[in-house]
Design a protein around this motif. Structure first.
Motif, PDB file in Angstrom:
ATOM      1  N   THR A 124      -5.511  14.572 -11.442  1.00 41.73           N
ATOM      2  CA  THR A 124      -5.420  13.223 -10.885  1.00 41.73           C
ATOM      3  C   THR A 124      -6.670  12.874 -10.091  1.00 41.73           C
ATOM      4  O   THR A 124      -7.196  11.758 -10.207  1.00 41.73           O
ATOM      5  CB  THR A 124      -4.174  13.107  -9.981  1.00 41.73           C
ATOM      6  OG1 THR A 124      -3.027  13.468 -10.759  1.00 41.73           O
ATOM      7  CG2 THR A 124      -4.008  11.710  -9.441  1.00 41.73           C
ATOM      8  N   ALA A 125      -7.165  13.809  -9.299  1.00 40.93           N
ATOM      9  CA  ALA A 125      -8.379  13.558  -8.516  1.00 40.93           C
ATOM     10  C   ALA A 125      -9.574  13.308  -9.428  1.00 40.93           C
ATOM     11  O   ALA A 125     -10.397  12.418  -9.157  1.00 40.93           O
ATOM     12  CB  ALA A 125      -8.660  14.732  -7.589  1.00 40.93           C
ATOM     13  N   SER A 126      -9.683  14.061 -10.503  1.00 45.97           N
ATOM     14  CA  SER A 126     -10.820  13.871 -11.412  1.00 45.97           C
ATOM     15  C   SER A 126     -10.732  12.531 -12.137  1.00 45.97           C
ATOM     16  O   SER A 126     -11.748  11.869 -12.353  1.00 45.97           O
ATOM     17  CB  SER A 126     -10.911  15.023 -12.404  1.00 45.97           C
ATOM     18  OG  SER A 126      -9.824  14.997 -13.308  1.00 45.97           O
ATOM     19  N   VAL A 127      -9.521  12.100 -12.490  1.00 49.60           N
ATOM     20  CA  VAL A 127      -9.360  10.805 -13.160  1.00 49.60           C
ATOM     21  C   VAL A 127      -9.741   9.672 -12.215  1.00 49.60           C
ATOM     22  O   VAL A 127     -10.462   8.741 -12.597  1.00 49.60           O
ATOM     23  CB  VAL A 127      -7.910  10.642 -13.669  1.00 49.60           C
ATOM     24  CG1 VAL A 127      -7.631   9.198 -14.074  1.00 49.60           C
ATOM     25  CG2 VAL A 127      -7.648  11.573 -14.839  1.00 49.60           C
ATOM     26  N   HIS A 128      -9.295   9.748 -10.969  1.00 48.59           N
ATOM     27  CA  HIS A 128      -9.633   8.695 -10.014  1.00 48.59           C
ATOM     28  C   HIS A 128     -11.127   8.693  -9.685  1.00 48.59           C
ATOM     29  O   HIS A 128     -11.728   7.623  -9.521  1.00 48.59           O
ATOM     30  CB  HIS A 128      -8.805   8.852  -8.734  1.00 48.59           C
ATOM     31  CG  HIS A 128      -7.378   8.465  -8.929  1.00 48.59           C
ATOM     32  ND1 HIS A 128      -6.975   7.173  -9.159  1.00 48.59           N
ATOM     33  CD2 HIS A 128      -6.247   9.213  -8.945  1.00 48.59           C
ATOM     34  CE1 HIS A 128      -5.666   7.134  -9.299  1.00 48.59           C
ATOM     35  NE2 HIS A 128      -5.194   8.362  -9.177  1.00 48.59           N
ATOM     36  N   THR A 129     -11.732   9.861  -9.603  1.00 44.29           N
ATOM     37  CA  THR A 129     -13.169   9.942  -9.360  1.00 44.29           C
ATOM     38  C   THR A 129     -13.944   9.324 -10.514  1.00 44.29           C
ATOM     39  O   THR A 129     -14.896   8.563 -10.306  1.00 44.29           O
ATOM     40  CB  THR A 129     -13.597  11.403  -9.154  1.00 44.29           C
ATOM     41  OG1 THR A 129     -12.849  11.954  -8.076  1.00 44.29           O
ATOM     42  CG2 THR A 129     -15.075  11.512  -8.879  1.00 44.29           C
ATOM     43  N   ARG A 130     -13.526   9.636 -11.740  1.00 40.71           N
ATOM     44  CA  ARG A 130     -14.197   9.076 -12.907  1.00 40.71           C
ATOM     45  C   ARG A 130     -14.075   7.556 -12.914  1.00 40.71           C
ATOM     46  O   ARG A 130     -15.048   6.845 -13.184  1.00 40.71           O
ATOM     47  CB  ARG A 130     -13.602   9.643 -14.190  1.00 40.71           C
ATOM     48  CG  ARG A 130     -14.267   9.075 -15.422  1.00 40.71           C
ATOM     49  CD  ARG A 130     -13.513   9.476 -16.690  1.00 40.71           C
ATOM     50  NE  ARG A 130     -14.143   8.936 -17.858  1.00 40.71           N
ATOM     51  CZ  ARG A 130     -13.949   7.700 -18.308  1.00 40.71           C
ATOM     52  NH1 ARG A 130     -13.167   6.864 -17.677  1.00 40.71           N
ATOM     53  NH2 ARG A 130     -14.553   7.287 -19.402  1.00 40.71           N
ATOM     54  N   CYS A 131     -12.893   7.030 -12.633  1.00 35.71           N
ATOM     55  CA  CYS A 131     -12.698   5.575 -12.612  1.00 35.71           C
ATOM     56  C   CYS A 131     -13.569   4.919 -11.541  1.00 35.71           C
ATOM     57  O   CYS A 131     -14.172   3.869 -11.784  1.00 35.71           O
ATOM     58  CB  CYS A 131     -11.230   5.240 -12.378  1.00 35.71           C
ATOM     59  SG  CYS A 131     -10.180   5.593 -13.793  1.00 35.71           S
TER      60      CYS A 131
END
Length: 117
Positions: free
Chosen positions: A7-14
């Motif tokens: 989840t953290a990586s997805v939000h960082t990417r966005c």
């Protein structure tokens, strides 16, 4: 734990995709209208590489070690612009071939409809 990291990586990417200038430019280049700007955009790698050389010179002369991260970021952005040139050229050729094929199909369909009448 894995879910939290994911989840953290997805939000960082966005976040990075939406607000970082190089990602905004690269997304604009990947559109159909922007594909022609891919090769000239490769020139944007030069200031990034120059900045990286300045930062590494500063590090060699005793600047703080955290500047290694800045040098890494500058080189990473330069590599993104270097890669987008050939990629956009390939995508442009593919898009033009698809458009040409679609025009031919449309012409044949119109011609077949005219013969049927």
């Amino acid at each position: 734990m894995f879910r939290l990291i994911w989840t953290a990586s997805v939000h960082t990417r966005c976040f990075l995709r939406r607000y970082m200038p190089t990602n905004i430019v690269l997304d604009a280049i990947r559109t159909r209208r922007g594909l022609r700007w891919g090769v000239p955009a490769m020139l944007l790698a030069l200031p990034y590489l120059y900045g990286a050389s300045i930062v590494t010179t500063l590090i060699a002369n005793g600047a703080p070690a955290w500047l290694h991260l800045m040098a890494l970021l500058l080189v990473w952005n330069a590599m993104k612009f270097i890669v987008i040139g050939p990629v956009s050229l390939f995508l442009l050729v593919r898009a033009r071939a698809t458009e040409s094929r679609d025009r031919q199909i449309e012409r044949h369909t119109i011609a077949a409809g005219a013969r049927a009448n």
